[in-house]
Design a protein around this motif. Sequence first.
Motif: not given
Length: 256
Positions: A57, A144, A190, A193-194, A219, A224, A228-229, A231, A246
């Motif tokens: 990451i 990650y 990422q 958004r986490t 974000s 995105v 990421e989508c 994942r 997400v």
Amino acid sequence: MATTKVFLFSPFRLTLLILLLAFSSFSSAVSNVSNDSFSKAKKMLEKEVYFDHRETIYCAASFDSKKRITAPAGFYTNKYEKRAKKVEWEHVVPAENFGRTFVEWREGNTSCVNSKGKTFKGRRCAEKINTEYRHMQADMFNLYPAIGAVNALRSNYNFTMLSGKQSDFGSCKMKIENRKAEPPEIARGQIARTYLYMEQTYPRYKMSNSQRKLMIAWSTQHPVSAWECTRARRIGELQKNRNLVVEELCAQIKQD
């Protein structure tokens, strides 16, 4: 004659609106209750999520099925050099950040006694006693791949912006100073958004207002990606819950 006003949103404002709508859906956010094993979560991520996207990451380093790291050109570290050769699974929201909300972490438990009769507390006790903690610790949306040395030096530090600080890892623009960390731009979306997912999904975890504002800003600034989508979809299928933060943004990409 009455006129109708049409409001057009810039991509930045539209992304912010989607984020706020997704973030407000607390009643729809279901947590991880399917897996309480941190070890199992790491194995599933490696074999069933990252099998075709073996990239860390923070530094975009590649890694293979045997956890061996190929560092990007110009990467260096003079600490934890052995760990720099292996991939590790990083809690982006540090386990301590939510772990301290559990009494077993803060105070221990009568069952947290080692073979020598000495009591213990912290992560080890929370993991032993509390199923809810184990579910949060094993939540794959918060895990990650990272170069082991970067994971070690980041520790449990919160993310922020560090003005004027140079990179601690050469070409990998990860900065650490005074128990704070600034991630490279490639990781900020990422990460943000986490953090938002964890706060939305687990009521016991709360960010400060300043941290939440920073995560919303990151974000919106770093949208995105297709990966990421993918994942999020894969983890959702394995873990049996959804990352609404997400998902809402990925749905907008498809509409566009």
